[in-house]
Design an enzyme around this catalytic site. Structure first.
Site, PDB file in Angstrom:
ATOM      1  N   HIS A   1       0.992  -1.219   0.094  1.00 51.27           N
ATOM      2  CA  HIS A   1       0.089  -0.118  -0.023  1.00 51.27           C
ATOM      3  C   HIS A   1       0.856   1.104  -0.047  1.00 51.27           C
ATOM      4  CE1 HIS A   1       0.925   1.045   4.319  1.00 51.27           C
ATOM      5  NE2 HIS A   1       0.762  -0.320   4.664  1.00 51.27           N
TER       6      HIS A   1
ATOM      7  N   ASP B   1      -2.682 -19.484  11.284  1.00 53.17           N
ATOM      8  CA  ASP B   1      -1.608 -20.098  12.118  1.00 53.17           C
ATOM      9  C   ASP B   1      -1.380 -19.617  13.592  1.00 53.17           C
ATOM     10  OD1 ASP B   1       1.119 -20.647  13.142  1.00 53.17           O
ATOM     11  OD2 ASP B   1       1.665 -20.906  11.012  1.00 53.17           O
TER      12      ASP B   1
ATOM     13  N   SER C   1       2.668  -5.319   6.638  1.00 57.69           N
ATOM     14  CA  SER C   1       2.328  -4.778   5.275  1.00 57.69           C
ATOM     15  C   SER C   1       3.263  -5.085   4.286  1.00 57.69           C
ATOM     16  CB  SER C   1       1.845  -3.206   5.352  1.00 57.69           C
ATOM     17  OG  SER C   1       0.849  -3.071   6.252  1.00 57.69           O
TER      18      SER C   1
END
Length: 334
Positions: free
Chosen positions: A145, A278, A293
């Protein structure tokens, strides 16, 4: 019995993924998953706020607005202060892709300095994750992003920047740097967590692009080998099924953590809805935290995307950017 068998066969066909390559020339990149420091310096000065000077609203008087980007003062690169030009300054401004010239006269403030009453930003820094290294043109992609100004939400225009072995984040010029992860603040409902780290100042890459789907640039080190390159998947090759991400959020090495692709969308920058499955990652981080990110998402031996945003009210879920869109951006780098 024949009717039942037929239904089962049809069901299986509808849920199979086809993994044949859709690229004429298969593109391969090296998935990374390494947390780095990011420093960026903006192209000019971004106006993020205004204030009165000695009771006068200078910015309103001359029509200077928040989100304006001041590129030059008196037709020169910004290396002098307004205080050195008390009789007036010519501001070369970029506003909504339009070039505007504003002549403004600063006001003498109470501390005997001439001011325009503008709050501006020229840099920012933080921690993110490198998604991949492209050995074909020595480029990298990270974050998944864009880097936006924290006050205005405007995506920052990059002059330069670096990524570093984890300590900071940059945009006037941009670098990536290696990062030592000091701690992880765990995500909880309504409160996204974050990675806390420190950069060691060792630049490993230079940032040239800050876009809605990540930051991009060239590597300045030979830290990443091309031996582990894998194909980049097209959207049509992605399944709503199990996958994994690479991240070094836990410990000192990059590891695989299982996730599930819940939905594939038509959104240009949030093409995947993912869920962390997980238990190790959920126990340590609560799910997705700020700084993850850019973590590469891999399915069936192909890079399919990168982690981008977390669902604030459910940090085990979030969005991912499609890898095919990221590779298109990488290919624009010289």
């Amino acid at each position: 019995m024949k009717k039942v068998s037929c239904k089962i066969v049809v069901f299986l066909l509808l849920n199979l993924c086809i993994f044949t390559s859709v690229y004429a020339d298969e593109i391969k990149v090296v998935p990374i998953g390494k947390a780095v420091g990011v420093k960026i310096y903006t192209d000019g000065l971004l106006v993020v706020g205004t204030s009165e000077v000695s009771g006068e609203n200078v910015s309103k008087k001359y029509g200077i607005k928040i989100n304006d980007r001041i590129e030059k003062i008196n037709n020169q690169l910004i290396n002098k202060t307004v205080n050195e030009n008390p009789s007036g300054v010519a501001l070369s401004i970029k506003r909504d892709n339009q070039d505007i010239l504003i002549n403004a006269v600063p006001v003498l403030s109470e501390d005997n300095i001439y001011r325009l009453g503008l709050w501006v930003r020229d840099s920012t820094a933080g921690i993110g994750t490198v998604t991949y290294y492209n050995p074909q043109n020595n480029s990298f992609a990270a974050l998944g992003h864009g880097i936006n100004d924290i006050d205005t939400g405007t995506i920052l225009s990059v002059k330069s920047g670096n990524i570093l072995n984890c300590d900071i984040l940059s945009v006037k010029s941009g670098n990536i740097l290696n990062c030592d992860i000091l701690s992880v603040s765990k995500s909880s409902k309504g409160h996204p967590g974050e990675i806390n780290g420190a950069f060691d100042g060792n630049t490993i890459g230079n940032i040239s692009i800050n876009s809605q789907i990540g930051i991009y640039g060239n590597m300045s080190c030979d830290e990443f080998s091309s031996d582990n390159a894998i194909p980049v998947a097209a959207k049509e090759q992605i399944c709503e099924s199990d996958a994994y991400i690479l991240s070094d959020v836990i410990g000192q090495k990059t590891e695989k953590y299982s996730i599930k692709i819940n939905k594939i969308t038509n959104d240009s920058d949030k093409g995947l809805i993912i869920e962390i499955t997980d238990p190790r990652l959920i126990d340590c981080t609560g799910g997705i935290v700020q700084g993850m990110s850019g973590s590469p998402i891999i399915q069936n031996g192909m890079l399919i995307g990168a982690v981008t945003h977390v669902f604030v009210n459910n940090p085990t879920k979030g969005y991912g950017t499609l890898a095919e869109n990221m590779i298109d951006m990488t290919n624009t780098i010289d």
